[in-house]
Design a protein around this motif. Structure first.
Motif, short mmCIF file in Angstrom:
data_model
loop_
_atom_site.label_atom_id
_atom_site.label_comp_id
_atom_site.label_asym_id
_atom_site.label_seq_id
_atom_site.Cartn_x
_atom_site.Cartn_y
_atom_site.Cartn_z
N SER A 39 1.12 -1.62 0.37
CA SER A 39 0.16 0.01 0.08
C SER A 39 0.71 1.13 0.12
O SER A 39 2.18 1.25 0.61
CB SER A 39 -0.67 -0.01 1.08
OG SER A 39 -1.64 0.95 1.49
N ASP A 40 0.47 2.42 -0.55
CA ASP A 40 1.49 3.73 -0.36
C ASP A 40 0.52 3.87 -0.02
O ASP A 40 0.97 5.77 0.41
CB ASP A 40 0.95 4.02 -1.90
CG ASP A 40 0.17 4.34 -2.58
OD1 ASP A 40 -1.34 4.09 -1.70
OD2 ASP A 40 -0.07 4.80 -3.65
N GLU A 41 -0.02 4.13 1.83
CA GLU A 41 -0.85 4.35 2.14
C GLU A 41 -0.13 4.14 3.54
O GLU A 41 0.67 3.23 3.88
CB GLU A 41 -2.10 4.95 2.97
CG GLU A 41 -3.34 5.04 1.28
CD GLU A 41 -4.70 4.70 1.10
OE1 GLU A 41 -4.76 4.62 2.53
OE2 GLU A 41 -5.25 4.73 0.94
N ILE A 42 0.39 5.79 4.30
CA ILE A 42 0.87 5.80 5.81
C ILE A 42 -0.87 5.30 6.81
O ILE A 42 -1.50 5.86 6.76
CB ILE A 42 1.43 7.16 6.37
CG1 ILE A 42 3.31 7.53 5.05
CG2 ILE A 42 2.06 6.42 7.34
CD1 ILE A 42 3.08 8.98 5.14
N SER A 74 -2.31 5.46 9.90
CA SER A 74 -2.53 6.75 10.69
C SER A 74 -3.62 6.16 11.42
O SER A 74 -3.88 6.97 12.53
CB SER A 74 -2.98 7.85 9.87
OG SER A 74 -4.64 7.38 8.91
#
Length: 149
Positions: free
Chosen positions: A15-18, A20
């Motif tokens: 995934s390219d999301e951090i 949170s």
């Protein structure tokens, strides 16, 4: 027959999301860490011989409205841990007195061996600054303050 698609797909892709979901936890832990490790600076005691007194009165004023002025034997004046020439006392006390809406209390901590001329000169500077609430600190007051801590 070739097995091009066997029905199995890779579900865990990069995934390219951090993520949170744990950022609030990390921020809270950092806040607690800094609160626990912070050391608040207190006023430093100057090496003086405190005058004696049989009784003392507690100052009922907020800590921010108390200015600690130290007067040493050689005439050195320290205001809130800063060495100040006697001639500059008026320019420091006057703005602080007006900023506190005339509630500033000056706690004079003078050595017992200070010549009277230094004490008188300092008192004249306080009078010229308009500061009228002055307290002479004593050994008894110092002991009581340490017991309260």
């Amino acid at each position: 027959m070739a097995l091009s698609k066997s029905g199995f797909e890779r579900k865990s892709g990069v995934s390219d999301e951090i993520p949170s979901s744990s950022l609030a936890d990390i921020a809270f832990l950092l806040l607690i860490f800094f609160m626990v490790t912070t050391v608040f600076r207190t006023t430093r005691d100057r090496p003086i011989v405190w005058p004696q007194a049989e009784a003392t009165e507690r100052i009922d004023e907020k800590r921010q409205n108390i200015m600690h002025v130290w007067l040493e034997r050689n005439g050195d004046v320290w205001i809130n841990d800063m060495r100040t020439p006697i001639q500059d006392v008026r320019s420091i006390v006057r703005p602080a007195y007006l900023e506190s809406e005339r509630r500033l209390v000056i706690s004079l901590r003078a050595d017992t061996e200070v010549p009277y001329r230094f004490t008188n000169q300092l008192m004249e500077e306080f009078k010229a600054a308009g500061a009228v609430r002055l307290v002479f600190a004593t050994e008894l007051e110092r002991r009581m303050a340490r017991e309260r801590r």
